[in-house]
Scaffold this active site. Structure first.
Site, PDB file in Angstrom:
ATOM      1  N   SER A   1     -10.410   0.259  -8.516  1.00  9.25           N
ATOM      2  CA  SER A   1     -10.050   0.809  -7.331  1.00  9.25           C
ATOM      3  C   SER A   1     -11.034   1.976  -6.150  1.00  9.25           C
ATOM      4  O   SER A   1     -11.523   2.271  -7.373  1.00  9.25           O
ATOM      5  CB  SER A   1      -8.481   1.268  -7.415  1.00  9.25           C
ATOM      6  OG  SER A   1      -7.743   2.028  -7.001  1.00  9.25           O
TER       7      SER A   1
ATOM      8  N   LYS B   1      -8.482   2.049 -13.531  1.00  5.00           N
ATOM      9  CA  LYS B   1      -8.178   1.508 -12.452  1.00  5.00           C
ATOM     10  C   LYS B   1      -9.963   2.354 -13.174  1.00  5.00           C
ATOM     11  O   LYS B   1     -11.148   1.229 -12.687  1.00  5.00           O
ATOM     12  CB  LYS B   1      -8.444   2.320 -11.028  1.00  5.00           C
ATOM     13  CG  LYS B   1      -7.082   1.472 -10.525  1.00  5.00           C
ATOM     14  CD  LYS B   1      -7.549   0.089 -10.387  1.00  5.00           C
ATOM     15  CE  LYS B   1      -5.732  -1.098 -10.771  1.00  5.00           C
ATOM     16  NZ  LYS B   1      -6.394  -2.597 -10.636  1.00  5.00           N
TER      17      LYS B   1
ATOM     18  N   TYR C   1      -1.803   5.318 -13.040  1.00  6.13           N
ATOM     19  CA  TYR C   1      -2.347   4.223 -12.652  1.00  6.13           C
ATOM     20  C   TYR C   1      -3.979   4.760 -12.189  1.00  6.13           C
ATOM     21  O   TYR C   1      -4.901   3.342 -12.516  1.00  6.13           O
ATOM     22  CB  TYR C   1      -2.130   4.088 -11.590  1.00  6.13           C
ATOM     23  CG  TYR C   1      -3.029   3.082 -10.527  1.00  6.13           C
ATOM     24  CD1 TYR C   1      -1.852   1.366 -10.714  1.00  6.13           C
ATOM     25  CD2 TYR C   1      -3.488   3.336  -9.432  1.00  6.13           C
ATOM     26  CE1 TYR C   1      -2.470   0.251  -9.662  1.00  6.13           C
ATOM     27  CE2 TYR C   1      -3.869   2.410  -8.526  1.00  6.13           C
ATOM     28  CZ  TYR C   1      -3.530   0.774  -8.929  1.00  6.13           C
ATOM     29  OH  TYR C   1      -4.329  -0.350  -8.082  1.00  6.13           O
TER      30      TYR C   1
HETATM   31  N1  LIG Z   1      -3.052  -2.613  -2.444  1.00  6.11           N
HETATM   32  C1  LIG Z   1      -4.059  -2.090  -2.702  1.00  6.11           C
HETATM   33  O1  LIG Z   1      -4.152  -1.224  -1.418  1.00  6.11           O
HETATM   34  C2  LIG Z   1      -4.993  -1.943  -3.720  1.00  6.11           C
HETATM   35  C3  LIG Z   1      -4.656  -2.525  -4.947  1.00  6.11           C
HETATM   36  N2  LIG Z   1      -5.144  -2.683  -5.668  1.00  6.11           N
HETATM   37  C4  LIG Z   1      -5.323  -3.678  -7.036  1.00  6.11           C
HETATM   38  O2  LIG Z   1      -5.618  -4.552  -6.271  1.00  6.11           O
HETATM   39  C5  LIG Z   1      -4.760  -5.658  -7.006  1.00  6.11           C
HETATM   40  C6  LIG Z   1      -3.302  -6.662  -6.484  1.00  6.11           C
HETATM   41  O3  LIG Z   1      -3.089  -5.988  -6.018  1.00  6.11           O
HETATM   42  P1  LIG Z   1      -2.301  -6.120  -4.848  1.00  6.11           P
HETATM   43  O4  LIG Z   1      -2.316  -7.268  -3.893  1.00  6.11           O
HETATM   44  O5  LIG Z   1      -1.700  -4.842  -4.326  1.00  6.11           O
HETATM   45  O6  LIG Z   1      -0.503  -6.409  -5.126  1.00  6.11           O
HETATM   46  P2  LIG Z   1       0.766  -7.417  -5.357  1.00  6.11           P
HETATM   47  O7  LIG Z   1       1.680  -6.576  -5.325  1.00  6.11           O
HETATM   48  O8  LIG Z   1       0.144  -7.464  -4.091  1.00  6.11           O
HETATM   49  O9  LIG Z   1       0.210  -8.690  -5.927  1.00  6.11           O
HETATM   50  C7  LIG Z   1       0.164  -8.503  -7.481  1.00  6.11           C
HETATM   51  C8  LIG Z   1      -0.247  -9.678  -8.418  1.00  6.11           C
HETATM   52  O10 LIG Z   1       0.213  -9.377  -9.635  1.00  6.11           O
HETATM   53  C9  LIG Z   1       0.817 -10.344 -10.150  1.00  6.11           C
HETATM   54  N3  LIG Z   1       1.654  -9.861 -11.631  1.00  6.11           N
HETATM   55  C10 LIG Z   1       2.466  -8.053 -11.496  1.00  6.11           C
HETATM   56  N4  LIG Z   1       2.166  -8.151 -12.566  1.00  6.11           N
HETATM   57  C11 LIG Z   1       1.618  -8.886 -13.679  1.00  6.11           C
HETATM   58  C12 LIG Z   1       1.615  -9.024 -14.849  1.00  6.11           C
HETATM   59  N5  LIG Z   1       2.286  -8.783 -16.052  1.00  6.11           N
HETATM   60  N6  LIG Z   1       0.960 -10.264 -14.988  1.00  6.11           N
HETATM   61  C13 LIG Z   1       0.235 -11.154 -14.698  1.00  6.11           C
HETATM   62  N7  LIG Z   1       0.117 -11.032 -12.834  1.00  6.11           N
HETATM   63  C14 LIG Z   1       1.209  -9.805 -12.633  1.00  6.11           C
HETATM   64  C15 LIG Z   1       1.972 -10.637  -9.329  1.00  6.11           C
HETATM   65  O11 LIG Z   1       2.219 -12.010  -9.580  1.00  6.11           O
HETATM   66  C16 LIG Z   1       0.872 -10.657  -7.866  1.00  6.11           C
HETATM   67  O12 LIG Z   1       0.294 -12.158  -8.329  1.00  6.11           O
HETATM   68  C17 LIG Z   1      -3.776  -4.819  -8.354  1.00  6.11           C
HETATM   69  O13 LIG Z   1      -5.005  -4.697  -9.502  1.00  6.11           O
HETATM   70  C18 LIG Z   1      -4.342  -3.115  -7.977  1.00  6.11           C
HETATM   71  O14 LIG Z   1      -4.566  -2.494  -8.473  1.00  6.11           O
HETATM   72  C19 LIG Z   1      -6.961  -1.658  -5.642  1.00  6.11           C
HETATM   73  C20 LIG Z   1      -6.922  -0.810  -4.991  1.00  6.11           C
HETATM   74  C21 LIG Z   1      -6.190  -0.837  -3.774  1.00  6.11           C
HETATM   75  C1  LIG Z   2      -1.301   2.184  -4.548  1.00  8.03           C
HETATM   76  C2  LIG Z   2      -1.995   2.150  -3.064  1.00  8.03           C
HETATM   77  O1  LIG Z   2      -1.643   2.816  -2.677  1.00  8.03           O
HETATM   78  C3  LIG Z   2      -3.253   1.882  -3.410  1.00  8.03           C
HETATM   79  O2  LIG Z   2      -3.824   1.177  -4.490  1.00  8.03           O
HETATM   80  C4  LIG Z   2      -4.446   1.858  -4.757  1.00  8.03           C
HETATM   81  O3  LIG Z   2      -5.070   1.698  -6.440  1.00  8.03           O
HETATM   82  C5  LIG Z   2      -4.865   2.964  -3.971  1.00  8.03           C
HETATM   83  O4  LIG Z   2      -4.943   4.022  -4.704  1.00  8.03           O
HETATM   84  C6  LIG Z   2      -4.396   2.788  -2.790  1.00  8.03           C
HETATM   85  O5  LIG Z   2      -4.163   4.055  -2.442  1.00  8.03           O
END
Ligand SMILES: NC(=O)C1=CN([C@@H]2O[C@H](COP(=O)(O)OP(=O)(O)OC[C@H]3O[C@@H](n4cnc5c(N)ncnc54)[C@H](O)[C@@H]3O)[C@@H](O)[C@H]2O)C=CC1
Ligand SMILES: C[C@H](O)[C@@H]1OC(=O)[C@H](O)[C@@H]1O
Length: 260
Positions: A150, A167, A163
């Site tokens: 991230s 990352k 968090y």
């Molecule tokens: N949405 C954002 O702005 C950003 C997200 N990220 C990272 O991207 C990745 C995906 O996040 P998003 O798609 O935004 O989240 P999301 O909440 O839409 O999806 C999360 C996914 O992780 C799975 N998950 C959650 N807990 C779990 C567990 N204990 N074991 C196995 N699977 C699990 C869920 O089933 C789901 O498929 C994460 O690692 C997050 O930290 C990084 C930077 C920014």
């Molecule tokens: C959760 C956030 O809003 C998103 O996830 C990240 O990893 C960055 O901090 C973004 O802000």
């Protein structure tokens, strides 16, 4: 196609960035094991979403095998790799993407939230990288691992003190595994998404002031979409990036560099 005939695992593949990665991998010619977590984890899991992703992959003419399990438990990693071996005969690509971000203040952070966040985001990534890498090493044909780190590996967040270190840890894990696995032809890189609209931050971005601040800070002028990240993961997973390892790619519309 970038990933023709590749056998992939994507963790956190049911929704958000992970589901976009699953579909992009399939679009690029890969079969995919889709890891996700069920109904009962802090409201993030939602098994029904999986069916839609599987259908999208199948419509692209590829195979998708969903595997449920908490990535924070080492047994889940073995389950994911076993599924790829059983269904596809091996593993060439891993997208270690599963993560949670339960926003909370620092001074009253409950140990349970800290421990769960570290277990899912960092320990979970360690276990699946290790399990996939062992399989890739045994196959003897190399492989590619891409972790979803991230922008938060590089900058802080007052409600993300549990968090952001996970990352930064993922960024570091990819650097160290790049060294450990390079001799086996296994490349390890990370993407660093900025603000991408998903369930993870939907509530956070409902704060209009915050959304306006983010939007203003992003030179490309918009919050990111999951596919913005997925295409970069596919690139790093592909032979187009054959000489790239230990690298991290910011996918943030320019948010990080925009000081003034
Ligand atoms: N949405 C954002 O702005 C950003 C997200 N990220 C990272 O991207 C990745 C995906 O996040 P998003 O798609 O935004 O989240 P999301 O909440 O839409 O999806 C999360 C996914 O992780 C799975 N998950 C959650 N807990 C779990 C567990 N204990 N074991 C196995 N699977 C699990 C869920 O089933 C789901 O498929 C994460 O690692 C997050 O930290 C990084 C930077 C920014
Ligand atoms: C959760 C956030 O809003 C998103 O996830 C990240 O990893 C960055 O901090 C973004 O802000």
């Amino acid at each position: 196609m970038l990933l023709e005939g590749k056998r992939a695992i994507v963790t956190g593949g049911s929704r958000g960035i992970g589901s976009a990665i699953v579909v992009e991998f399939a679009r690029q010619g890969a079969d995919v094991v889709l890891g996700y977590f069920g109904e009962n984890d802090s409201g993030y899991g939602r098994a029904s979403a999986v069916d839609g992703v599987v259908a999208e992959v199948e419509a692209l003419g590829r195979r998708c095998v969903p595997v449920e399990g908490n990535i924070g438990e080492p047994a889940t990693a073995a389950k994911l790799v076993d599924a790829a071996v059983t269904a596809f005969g091996g593993v060439d690509v891993l997208s270690s993407n599963a993560g949670i971000c339960p926003f909370h203040g620092f001074l009253d952070m409950p140990p349970e939230i800290l421990q769960r966040t570290v277990a899912v985001n960092l320990e979970g990534a360690f276990y699946i990288c290790q399990a996939a890498a062992n399989r890739m090493k045994a196959q003897g044909t190399g492989g590619a691992i891409v972790a979803t780190s991230s922008i938060s590996a590089l900058v802080g967040g007052g409600m993300q003190t549990h968090y952001t270190p996970t990352k930064a840890g993922l960024h570091s894990l990819m650097q160290s595994t790049a060294i450990a696995l390079g001799p086996h032809g296994i490349r390890c890189n990370s993407v660093m998404p900025g603000a991408i609209l998903t369930d993870l931050n939907r509530e956070d971005l409902e704060d209009e002031e915050k959304l306006a601040y983010f939007s203003k800070r992003i030179p490309l002028g918009r919050i990111g979409q999951p596919r913005d990240v997925a295409t970069c993961v596919a690139f790093l997973a592909s032979d187009m990036a054959a000489y790239v390892t230990g690298a991290s790619l910011l996918v943030d519309g320019g948010m990080f560099v925009n000081l003034q």
